[in-house]
Enzyme design. Structure first.
Site: not given
Ligand code: HSE
Length: 454
Positions: A23, A54, A116, A140, A145, A198, A201, A216, A319
């Site tokens: 994301v 990282r 979430k 949002e 998504g 993608g 999780e 959610k 995605g």
């Protein structure tokens, strides 16, 4: 502390991006590739000042692409930097992410998050903290998504008493079920493809166990019904034990199986109208139902409002770019000040709402699909029908393929509306019959969307 007026005055909005995964990299794409369009639309110049990763050595291309940004591991310095005006938490997880969000909020900096897991457990606490420091949280991207369902519940549907919310809110599960139903893929092949694309999780168990959908639903139902609801309070069953046989048999009977997240008023009048029932489980949806057509990683959330009636929010629910679309939409809302106004004035967020009064799941009224492995011999169906009848459950259809006498054969029964507790009791009785090879499979059926208001 950066106020909204200051944000607008400077015209340049300094963004700190915590996380450059699927994301996060989508957000970078939108903010760099659409910089001019966003500037024209909003009058604001979004500038990424920090990207926290990282291992910065693995992001040399990013450093070349974002000349004004520092790519580092030091989230604290990045959040504290006076040039950081908005913090985007896209790292996921519930420990470091929570620390970073708290740090930003205590500096009065707005936070935007897709997290979430964190919000469904600690949302009330974080929202309250944001208010104490006169700032806000945009979330949002945490549900649906790219589908703007959070904004719609906060504002677009504000005139409505919401009676029910029925959604396909996990793109991974919907993708898996679609591939298994339409193309006959195996569960494992479909899950592997969802991971590659993608959608899934980092730990796909969160998706297939129904937990992600419950998180959610907790957030959406809190907004829709103005209650505080944690995902742990939601009765949850995933698709991880679903069998291809049931997808095929449901199909023969005119249904498709979807993982649905459902929250609805428990009905009735007076006091019982204050109760909610909230659940996530595989569900038989009739082929003519609008939700049956929702395929792949798409999400769809049906909302029933007393004034509006039925509205369907449909779009890509997982995605990179769809989720990044929601993050940037929040970024604009925060930078323009509209998010803060809604956040501080509306009494619909979990920090100000009362705890949800949930109806015990055994009191659910539902239709059911029941698959039994029964010995094909005289009197078996009569015994099954007797057990159901003794618990007040009325059959709606019975389906059995021909087989050799005396063999085990799948018998599928659908019921009319019945009580969950009664169905579970009948099931225990049926599983104990000598002519049945337990365990029986039970899947709930949802009727087509109803208009709640006349
Ligand atoms: N794993 C999630 C899904 C991503 O598949 O829907 C979007 O929250």
């Amino acid at each position: 502390m950066t106020t909204t007026a200051e944000l607008l005055k400077t015209r340049t909005v300094g963004v700190c991006l915590l996380g450059h995964g699927i994301v996060g990299s989508g957000v970078v794409k939108i903010l760099t590739q659409q910089r001019e369009m966003l500037r024209q639309r909003t009058g604001l110049n979004f500038q990424i000042r920090h990207v926290i990763v990282r291992d910065p050595t693995r992001h040399s291309t990013l450093a070349g692409q974002l000349r004004e940004a520092t790519i580092s591991v030091d989230a604290t310095a990045a959040i504290d930097d006076p040039q950081t005006q908005v913090v985007l938490e896209l790292m996921g997880g519930t420990t470091t992410a929570a620390d970073c969000i708290q740090r930003a909020l205590k500096l009065g900096k707005p936070v935007i998050t897709a997290n979430k897991s964190l919000l469904s457990t600690r949302g009330a606490e974080l929202f309250a903290l944001a208010k104490t420091y006169k700032t806000c949280i945009g979330f949002e991207a945490s549900c649906g998504g790219g589908v703007p369902i959070v904004q719609s519940l906060i504002k677009g549907l504000a005139a409505n008493r919401i009676d029910a919310l029925v959604g396909i809110v996990n793109g991974t599960c919907n993708f898996i079920l679609t591939q298994m139903t339409r193309l006959g893929w195996t569960y494992d092949a479909a899950l592997a493809e969802a991971q590659k694309a993608g959608f899934a999780e980092a730990d796909p168990a969160l998706d297939v166990s129904g937990r992600d959908a419950a998180q959610k639903l907790a957030l959406l139902a809190s907004l829709a019904f103005n209650v505080r609801l944690g995902d742990g309070e939601i009765s949850t069953e995933g698709i991880d034990r679903l069998q291809q046989t049931d997808i095929a048999l449901a199909g023969e009977m005119g249904y498709v199986i979807k993982l649905l997240a459902i929250a609805e008023r428990a009905g009735g009048s007076g006091d019982s109208a204050d109760y909610l029932i909230a659940r996530v489980h595989p569900t038989l949806v009739h082929k003519d139902d609008v939700l049956a057509e929702v395929g792949g990683s798409f999400n769809a959330i049906s909302v029933f409002g007393h004034a509006l009636g039925h509205a369907l929010f449909y779009g890509r629910g997982a995605g990179q770019m769809p989720t990044a679309s929601a993050v940037v939409s929040d970024l604009i809302g925060v930078a323009l000040g509209s998010t803060l106004i809604e956040f501080s004035n509306l009494r619909i967020f979990p920090d100000t709402s009362p705890a949800a009064r949930l109806l015990p799941f055994e009191q659910l009224q539902s239709r059911y699909y029941l698959r039994l492995s029964a010995k094909d011999e005289p009197g078996v169906l009569a015994q099954i029908a007797l057990a159901l009848g003794q618990h007040g459950i009325s059959l709606s259809a019975i389906h059995q393929h021909e087989t050799d006498q005396g063999q085990l054969v799948p018998v599928v029964i659908t019921t009319h509306l019945a009580n969950e507790g009664a169905m579970q009791a009948a099931l225990r009785q049926i599983n104990a019959l000598s002519s049945i090879a337990p365990p029986a499979v039970l899947i709930r059926i949802i009727d087509q969307p109803r208009e709640f208001a006349r």
